[in-house]
Enzyme design. Structure first.
Site, short mmCIF file in Angstrom:
data_model
loop_
_atom_site.label_atom_id
_atom_site.label_comp_id
_atom_site.label_asym_id
_atom_site.label_seq_id
_atom_site.Cartn_x
_atom_site.Cartn_y
_atom_site.Cartn_z
N GLU A 1 -20.82 -43.89 -17.90
CA GLU A 1 -20.37 -45.43 -17.52
C GLU A 1 -19.53 -45.29 -16.28
O GLU A 1 -19.77 -46.18 -15.67
CB GLU A 1 -19.47 -46.02 -18.65
CG GLU A 1 -20.52 -46.25 -19.91
CD GLU A 1 -19.60 -46.71 -21.07
OE1 GLU A 1 -19.01 -47.66 -20.73
OE2 GLU A 1 -19.45 -46.04 -22.29
N LYS B 1 -26.65 -56.80 -23.06
CA LYS B 1 -26.07 -57.46 -23.97
C LYS B 1 -26.34 -59.03 -23.72
O LYS B 1 -26.71 -59.91 -24.87
CB LYS B 1 -24.74 -57.50 -23.76
CG LYS B 1 -24.05 -56.29 -24.18
CD LYS B 1 -22.32 -56.18 -24.40
CE LYS B 1 -21.84 -55.10 -24.88
NZ LYS B 1 -20.28 -54.74 -24.71
N HIS C 1 -28.39 -22.96 -33.69
CA HIS C 1 -29.44 -23.27 -34.37
C HIS C 1 -30.79 -23.94 -34.02
O HIS C 1 -31.88 -24.07 -34.59
CB HIS C 1 -29.12 -23.81 -35.91
CG HIS C 1 -28.13 -22.88 -36.68
ND1 HIS C 1 -28.46 -21.74 -37.43
CD2 HIS C 1 -26.92 -22.99 -36.37
CE1 HIS C 1 -27.39 -21.06 -37.86
NE2 HIS C 1 -26.41 -21.77 -37.39
C1 F6R Z 1 -17.66 -50.57 -21.53
C2 F6R Z 1 -17.60 -49.84 -22.59
C3 F6R Z 1 -18.79 -50.26 -23.52
C4 F6R Z 1 -18.27 -51.10 -24.81
C5 F6R Z 1 -19.43 -51.43 -25.83
C6 F6R Z 1 -18.90 -52.17 -26.93
O1 F6R Z 1 -16.36 -50.29 -20.64
O2 F6R Z 1 -16.96 -48.89 -22.82
O3 F6R Z 1 -19.19 -49.08 -24.00
O4 F6R Z 1 -17.21 -50.42 -25.52
O5 F6R Z 1 -20.59 -52.15 -25.09
O6 F6R Z 1 -18.27 -53.32 -26.46
P1 F6R Z 1 -16.93 -53.92 -27.18
O7 F6R Z 1 -16.02 -52.66 -26.95
O8 F6R Z 1 -16.60 -54.88 -26.45
O9 F6R Z 1 -17.23 -54.00 -28.57
#
Ligand code: F6R
Length: 355
Positions: A238, A348, A254
């Site tokens: 990320e 998302k 393994h």
């Molecule tokens: C972005 C990050 C992502 C979010 C994941 C879930 O910085 O770390 O891995 O954590 O998309 O989103 P949340 O944490 O808001 O539920």
């Protein structure tokens, strides 16, 4: 070649990811206070006898559960499991304490797991900065520990870990001492100073230079560093926008070990990072010695990193911070801004209408 990381920071790090990593000790203090204030709201859970804890969350929010499980080890009275999915099986939810963790409060998988946990009769507690999760908790009278918003979730790891530990302790599920937190805080301060961009003999800038134009293969033993290995990998993805891989000894001896043979173009660019702790099982250490020596002729480099002295939380935090700093410095070397995660945002958005 000397790299001017401070200049790269000024040029690339427009949302100041490095500042957030450097600010981790302050975040720990704030998170600890929030957790302490919230703890009395879950003390009534002591009267229930849970069969397990299930931490429901994704990405940066889920990793708090991995770190909590790793730190507590046998000091958790019941197993602490993770659910990184829409689906939470009824046989996991029934009799469980479900800690639902979503920084934004709007992650589809986590909201779906919340609904499933509720439907199957789990006892719920949430950790979130707000969003739909906070709204559902209010509707359902579920205690929600509200943490400050406005950060990339992965940089809020202190807020997902420390209140969770306090929930587990106040709810009678696990034991640990306050001094373990204070020791970890001291170590975090020390490490943040040691890995600051202007510091010479800086293990984080050096590691980033070794990883530049290479792919990290991060290995550890199951136990204290399990969550840290995953965290290293996710932070490389990320922040530095690069692929990384993690796996665990002895299991990888393994299967994966056999893959260290064909495909020179990849292997010659692989940097093996073995994360090690003095409490790793002695035979797992032997498996690591043997496995790493088989990789050595093929890999660009094999780095073995041992946790420093001190308690479990301090050791875990020390090695986590080395990975966090390294990932930001690697972003600079990769000529990218560490903060945006455009692909996650796009996914998302694309799926938002379909929940
Ligand atoms: C972005 C990050 C992502 C979010 C994941 C879930 O910085 O770390 O891995 O954590 O998309 O989103 P949340 O944490 O808001 O539920």
């Amino acid at each position: 070649m000397t790299v001017d990381f401070a200049a790269l920071r000024a040029h690339l790090d427009t949302s100041d990811m490095l500042g957030k990593v450097i600010g981790f000790p302050a975040q720990m203090e704030s998170a600890w206070k929030i957790g302490s204030d919230f703890a009395p709201r879950v003390e009534a859970l002591r009267s229930k006898s849970f069969e397990r804890v299930v931490v429901c969350g994704m990405g940066g929010s889920a990793i708090g559960g991995d770190l909590a499980r790793a730190f507590l080890g046998d000091r958790a009275r019941v197993p602490i499991l993770s659910c990184r999915d829409y689906h939470l099986p009824a046989n996991l939810a029934k009799g469980a304490l479900a800690i639902v963790s979503s920084y934004s409060g709007n992650t589809g998988e986590t909201l779906s797991a919340y609904d499933a946990a509720r439907q199957h009769g789990a006892t719920l507690v949430a950790i979130t900065s707000g969003g739909e999760l906070a709204a559902r908790c209010e509707r359902d009278h579920v205690p929600a520990c509200i943490i400050p918003g406005g950060m990339p979730p992965r940089s809020a790891i202190g807020f997902s870990l420390l209140p969770m530990l306090q929930v587990l302790r106040a709810g009678g599920v696990a034991v640990f001492e306050d001094h373990e937190y204070r020791e970890a805080l001291d170590v975090a301060r020390e490490r943040c100073d040691a890995y600051a961009p202007a510091r010479r003999d800086n293990a984080a800038t050096e590691m980033a230079q070794q990883l530049h134009r290479h792919t990290p293969f991060i290995y550890a033993a199951p136990g204290l560093l399990e969550g840290v290995a995953r965290r290293w990998s996710c932070q490389m993805n990320e922040n530095a926008k690069t692929l990384a891989h993690f796996a665990f000894f002895p299991e990888l001896d393994h299967n994966e070990i056999v893959g260290w043979e064909v495909g020179e173009h990849l292997l010659a660019h692989a940097v093996v990072i073995s994360l090690e702790d003095r409490e790793d099982h002695p035979m797992t250490r032997r498996q690591a010695d043997a496995g790493l020596s088989l990789m050595e002729p093929y890999a660009a480099r094999v780095e073995r990193l041992e946790t420093p002295g001190g308690g479990r939380l301090a050791r875990m935090v020390a090695l986590m911070l080395l990975g966090d700093f390294t990932s930001v410095y690697l972003a600079y070397l990769n000529d990218v801004d560490p903060t945006p995660v455009k692909k996650i945002d796009a996914l998302k958005q694309q799926l938002a209408g379909e929940q």
